[in-house]
Design a protein around this motif. Structure first.
Motif, short mmCIF file in Angstrom:
data_model
loop_
_atom_site.label_atom_id
_atom_site.label_comp_id
_atom_site.label_asym_id
_atom_site.label_seq_id
_atom_site.Cartn_x
_atom_site.Cartn_y
_atom_site.Cartn_z
N PRO A 6 0.82 -1.22 0.00
CA PRO A 6 0.00 0.00 0.00
C PRO A 6 0.86 1.27 0.00
O PRO A 6 0.45 2.28 -0.58
N TYR A 9 1.35 3.12 -3.14
CA TYR A 9 0.20 3.83 -3.72
C TYR A 9 -0.43 4.81 -2.73
O TYR A 9 -1.61 5.13 -2.82
N GLN A 12 -2.42 7.78 -3.99
CA GLN A 12 -3.77 7.55 -4.50
C GLN A 12 -4.70 7.08 -3.37
O GLN A 12 -5.84 7.52 -3.26
N LEU A 13 -4.17 6.15 -2.55
CA LEU A 13 -5.03 5.51 -1.55
C LEU A 13 -5.50 6.48 -0.46
O LEU A 13 -6.69 6.49 -0.11
N THR A 39 -6.61 6.89 -9.88
CA THR A 39 -5.94 5.75 -10.53
C THR A 39 -4.44 5.75 -10.21
O THR A 39 -3.86 6.75 -9.80
N LYS A 40 -3.83 4.58 -10.41
CA LYS A 40 -2.38 4.46 -10.22
C LYS A 40 -1.68 5.30 -11.29
O LYS A 40 -2.31 5.67 -12.29
N LEU A 46 -7.37 1.00 -8.93
CA LEU A 46 -7.12 0.17 -7.75
C LEU A 46 -8.27 -0.83 -7.63
O LEU A 46 -9.44 -0.46 -7.80
N SER A 47 -7.94 -2.09 -7.34
CA SER A 47 -9.01 -3.08 -7.17
C SER A 47 -9.60 -2.92 -5.77
O SER A 47 -8.99 -2.30 -4.88
N GLU A 50 -7.27 -4.18 -3.24
CA GLU A 50 -6.17 -3.26 -2.92
C GLU A 50 -6.64 -2.10 -2.04
O GLU A 50 -5.93 -1.66 -1.15
N ILE A 51 -7.85 -1.62 -2.32
CA ILE A 51 -8.37 -0.51 -1.51
C ILE A 51 -8.54 -0.96 -0.06
O ILE A 51 -8.16 -0.27 0.88
#
Ligand code: SF4
Length: 616
Positions: A6, A9, A12-13, A39-40, A46-47, A50-51
């Motif tokens: 994580p 990202y 983004q996250l 988005t990445k 992100l799936s 992944e979130i």
């Protein structure tokens, strides 16, 4: 391979998670919109997995509030997938020759026959080396990560013609699926499996052979070997033999992808009481591969349902499409599978070379008017024009063309109208990416379009899928018991069901279809008319399926408002016992999934060889 970090990202996250925290509820569309805004850097979204992993990692830091299940639920909310009561785990077999030469069948040499690398799930299999352990374990992990309960799973094995793969491969494949189920949550064997493939890949590289699980690399390296349906310089089987079968021999696959029946049976035994149980196992094969011996062998693997390619009930059409078998073979396959208690999931095709709209409509009706058929479940695949299929030549020569939208809608509307209450219309269109379709319908939501049209016309549809309870709520006093009886050439079938009138069910979302009632659970009982070829089924009535709906409920967790906690399974079995006794039978057999054996033992069934049997 499995390490999603994580931290990589966080840009983004973190903003995405902060936004999510402000919502109380979120529709799938709103969620998709939000995710697309974060988005990445390479543009990938992100799936959900992944979130949620990101949320577990960052909650309570970076200005985010402490962890709350509420946020996980916002993301995990996925109303359809597990509301049939069981989590499906789809696994693909490796690319391998197929005995069929069907002109409509795609020839993607990166995939097992008939599958396309761009189809949902196909690249997932490729990334996992088409390995059953990796595919099963990773799928369970993904479902678990997005908040799903995976204690009851149905393993669906797809790809080519199952019965044509070497027996040792088949046993190994299923054994590895069971091993992944048994390991999940207690032991992670993925790295060890992965190491084998990586070592093999390194060894093959020394011999100038490239084997990888990277879709992009495979796409490039196999580009020159891809088949052009118009020219067909080589067949799929030939390319696969050269590019896979021969290198695999050099790479030692035969020695690795093998197992004994004893090893499989040990894994099955372990699964009977595992935390993640296999309640159903499905394979797909051709009618002419079904024989008495094959039915018994497949049952021994633990299989409870077979997907079988019917495609057409006209010999002339089968012939023109080079199916390589006739309708008599399909009749025989249905007969043997039904006698053995299997659920029969048929594939039927519209718009085949040699057919037309009127012929298709008549042909479909034959599936339910001819006592030799009566499938329990159906996938309807209107023929799609794929660049790698031989059908391209017929199209170019002006001998075949895809249906217009109106023609397709007419056939599919007829399919809905002609499907009886005991059959589930699992699909009416194949989810092929539009980029793979040369000409013809590219809308994958065609089902919804046809369903809406039927609803607007006031047509009541009766198939099982249209009547599933999904997220509806109801008052238990409105439950009704219904029995449908129909004749096949080898049995009298009883379809027992618990339903609630549609108007008494409250739904969260607007319904697509118009139905009279909503189904909570059902049981398929087969009363045989002739002597069974399987010894232990002699003089036995057979329970072919028990299915009670409701969101998946973990073993031991209470959810009293769901159908699975109204005791419907037991009531259905009591009714099946009563009807069997009325018909003069003293034995009731069940084709139980490995993970349901304990359930049936508790209900008085004793273990036989391939079935469980109760004396009445
Ligand atoms: S049998 Fe099935 S997989 Fe094989 S060529 Fe025919 S349609 Fe394709």
């Amino acid at each position: 391979m499995y390490q999603f970090n994580p931290e990589d990202y966080s840009d983004q996250l973190v903003p995405l998670l902060k936004k999510l925290e402000t919502y109380k509820t979120l529709s799938p569309k709103e969620l998709a919109r939000l995710v697309k805004k974060h988005t990445k850097t390479n543009g990938d979204v992100l799936s959900k997995d992944e979130i949620i992993r990101g949320y577990r990692h960052f909650a309570g830091t970076h200005g985010l509030a402490p962890f709350s299940e509420r946020v996980v639920k916002l993301v995990a909310m996925k109303p359809i997938r597990t509301q049939s009561g069981v989590s499906p785990v789809t696994v693909l077999t490796k690319p391998f020759p197929c005995p069929g030469q069907c002109i409509f069948c795609p020839n993607d040499v990166r995939m097992p026959k008939s599958y396309l690398a761009d189809e949902p799930g196909a690249q997932r299999a490729e990334r996992n080396w088409f390995d059953p352990y990796l595919q099963t374990y990773n799928r369970l992990q993904a479902l678990h990560n997005i908040g799903h309960t995976v204690s009851k799973t149905e393993i669906i094995v797809l790809g080519g013609t199952w019965s044509f793969y070497p027996e040792a491969y088949q046993i190994w494949f299923i054994k590895e699926c069971f091993r992944a189920l048994n390991d999940f949550g207690t032991h992670d064997g993925r790295d060890q499996v992965l190491r084998w493939y990586e070592n093999m890949s390194t060894e093959l590289k020394k011999k100038n052979i490239q084997r990888t699980s990277e879709p992009e690399t495979n796409k490039r390296s196999l580009a020159d070997h891809q088949i052009d349906g118009e020219a067909m310089k080589k067949t799929y089987n030939r390319v696969i033999s050269e590019q896979y079968t021969a290198p695999e021999k050099l790479g030692g696959f035969d020695g690795y992808q093998t197992a004994t029946w004893e090893e499989l049976e040990a894994a099955q035994k372990e699964n009977e009481t595992a935390a993640v149980r296999c309640v159903g196992l499905v394979i797909e094969t051709r009618p002419d591969n079904i024989s008495e011996a094959e039915v018994i062998r497949v049952r021994r693997l633990g299989c409870t349902k077979t997907q079988i390619g019917v495609q057409s009930l006209q010999d002339e059409v089968l012939d023109k499409n080079k199916r390589g078998h006739n309708v008599a073979a399909t009749r025989k396959a249905f007969k043997l599978l039904r006698q053995a208690g299997f659920k029969v999931h048929a594939h039927w095709m519209a718009n085949l070379y040699g057919s037309d709209v009127e012929k298709d409509k008549q042909d479909f009706e034959g599936l339910f008017s001819d006592p030799d058929f009566h499938p329990d479940e159906l996938k309807v695949y209107p023929c799609s024009l794929i660049g790698s299929a031989e059908l391209m030549q017929y199209y170019k020569a002006g001998k075949w063309h895809p249906y217009s939208r109106e023609e397709l809608a007419e056939v599919l509307a007829h399919v809905f109208k002609a499907t009886p209450e005991y059959c589930r219309l699992t699909r009416v269109i194949r989810d092929i990416p539009s980029t793979d379709i040369v000409e013809g319908n590219k809308l994958t939501n065609f089902r919804q379009i046809v369903e809406k049209k039927l609803k607007d016309e006031g047509v009541v549809v009766t198939d099982i899928r249209a009547r599933e309870i999904k997220n509806g709520t109801f008052d238990p006093k409105d439950i009704e018991f219904k029995v449908i009886q129909y004749e096949t050439s080898v049995s009298t079938e009883y379809f027992l069901q618990y339903v609630v009138p549609e108007k008494k069910v409250r739904f969260v979302q607007k319904r697509q279809q118009h139905t009279d009632d909503i189904i909570l659970g059902f049981l398929r009982l087969s009363i045989p008319k002739e002597k069974n070829f399987i010894e232990e089924l002699t003089d036995a009535a057979i329970v072919r399926e028990v299915h009670v709906y409701g969101s998946v409920v973990a073993v031991g967790k209470d959810s009293s408002s769901k159908p699975q906690h109204l005791g419907l399974g037991k009531k259905l079995l009591d009714e099946a016992t009563r009807i069997s006794t009325q018909n003069g039978f003293k034995k009731l057999a069940v084709i139980s999934g490995i993970g349901t054996r304990e359930y049936y033992r508790m209900r008085g069934f004793k273990d036989g060889n391939l079935y469980q049997v109760k004396d009445m």
